[in-house]
Design a protein around this motif. Structure first.
Motif: not given
Length: 446
Positions: A49-71
């Motif tokens: 949801l964050r990646l679809q709707h975040t109003p801020y320039n923080n997509h790279s932060t959430f994708y990096a966290l997503q990588a951690y959860t995948h690992q």
């Protein structure tokens, strides 16, 4: 090579790969699990949801966290793909204000390749981190928490859960020390303060600070519906008219299921119908978001309790709808502890005690891996079941006391205290003076 950088390379050459990795600033070194259990399933859904709707320039932060959860789940290729996407959001710029993000991404890369035993790639990303340090003119920066990285930690903590609100606020405070007007970091600070204020029953001063910050953000970003929803929540007790106006504006314009879910709660407890309507709109745009179905189950449960208090017979259609809503939430998120408690209680309302008891037995097996807040909710709900459905007073006391001894000030704990206070009076009435005294003393001491 400068003397300082030469000294840095001499030090790194004497360290093992693991020692160098542990000095990096990234999701693998931030102790993201130190306060509570890390709920991978919830974090994954939150990030979608964050990646679809975040109003801020923080997509790279959430994708990096997503990588951690995948690992964490052993999905290494998906983790690498997420980091690649995180890099793409940063672009090719060499601006100093992006270097912290790159350090985090490269650190995550290095750790993931380390788990894959690909040490050549580990070396490559460690060297990339050292290169950024040279760009920053301070080789130790790759192991330091610079303001930009503090902001990344703050957003990551909020995505994991609002229980980290206080720690996130500290991170945003550091980030704002360098860029006090950065709207993204100001929003992060406001949301962190909201998390603290609403989760831990903070004082009026903190609530007013959060309100002030949300108003500033909305003035600068009128279409920031996330902040509008949080502001409406904070205002609903002191200025319901303004809260309702904000909430209806969000409902009219936002398509973020989580934002709609938040704003629906503005109408509780007085307008259950509006709460339901907004939830159903949220489900229409985010049918796979489990918390919407859990909250819909809560709606039917509250409606049934309200009707019971008004001496109305339980509606079979409401019971069925509530059970189906909770089942859907569990189907989408088997980790959802509260949906299982809600389902158990709905079975209790429908006099299906066999199913209710079966759920409690399953939850008891899951209890060691649950957060303290979930454990507390379980003990109180199960205690009420033992008290009112099974008439096992002493067993009920045992469960309710376990829940009460967990110190988090939640609705469950308040309910447990209320039940125990009633039991004190029952003990006194039945001549069990010593037990009444001990239980009363417990309620006063904790």
């Amino acid at each position: 090579m400068s003397g300082a950088l030469s000294s840095w390379h001499c030090k790194t050459s004497t360290m093992s790969l693991k020692e160098r990795l542990e000095k990096l600033q990234c999701h693998f070194t931030w102790n993201l699990e130190e306060q509570d259990k890390f709920d991978v399933g919830h974090v994954k859904q939150t990030l979608i949801l964050r990646l679809q709707h975040t109003p801020y320039n923080n997509h790279s932060t959430f994708y990096a966290l997503q990588a951690y959860t995948h690992q964490r789940e052993g999905r290494y290729q998906e983790a690498l793909d997420s980091l690649k996407t995180a890099e793409e959001f940063l672009g090719e710029g060499e601006q100093a204000n992006l270097q912290g993000s790159k350090l985090v991404i490269y650190g995550n890369y290095a750790w993931i390749y380390y788990h894959l035993c690909n040490y050549e790639m580990v070396e490559q990303y460690l060297n990339k981190s050292d290169t950024i340090s040279e760009f920053l003119s301070n080789p130790s920066q790759s192991t330091s928490i610079i303001p930009e990285i503090s902001g990344i930690i703050g957003w990551s903590l909020l995505a994991i859960g609002f229980r980290y609100g206080e720690r996130a606020a500290s991170c945003f405070q550091v980030a704002l020390s360098e860029s006090p007007k950065n709207i993204e970091m100001c929003a992060g600070m406001a949301i962190a303060l909201y998390a603290v204020a609403t989760r831990y029953g903070a004082g009026e001063e903190l609530i007013e600070e959060a309100i002030s910050k949300f108003k500033e953000i909305i003035h600068q970003e009128p279409i920031n519906y996330e902040c509008r929803a949080y502001l409406a929540q904070l205002l609903k007790n002191s200025d319901f008219g303004q809260a309702q106006e904000l909430a209806e504006d969000v409902v009219q314009n936002s398509r973020d299921p989580e934002v709609l879910r938040n704003v629906a709660h503005v109408f509780l407890p007085n307008n259950l119908k509006r709460f339901q309507d907004i939830l159903e709109k949220a489900i229409s745009v985010g049918e796979d978001y489990y918390l919407l179905h859990r909250d819909l189950g809560t709606f039917y449960q509250k409606q049934l309790i309200r009707n019971t208090n008004k001496r109305r017979l339980p509606s079979e259609s409401d019971i069925s709808a509530g059970i189906q809503a909770y089942k859907r939430a569990i189907q989408l998120a088997p980790h959802c502890f509260y949906a299982k408690i809600g389902l158990a209680e709905m079975y209790g309302i429908s006099n299906q005690q066999v199913y209710q008891q079966e759920i409690y037995a399953n939850l008891e097996r899951e209890l060691p891996n649950a957060s303290e807040k979930c454990q507390q909710a379980f003990y109180v709900s199960f205690g009420q079941f033992l008290l009112y459905k099974k008439c096992l007073l002493d067993d009920a006391v045992n469960m309710l006391v376990k829940g009460f001894k967990i110190s988090s000030e939640t609705k469950s704990r308040k309910q447990g205290k209320y039940e125990l206070s009633k039991i004190v009076r029952w003990f006194e009435r039945d001549g069990r003076k010593e037990e009444a005294r001990e239980l009363s003393q417990l309620l006063q001491e904790i």
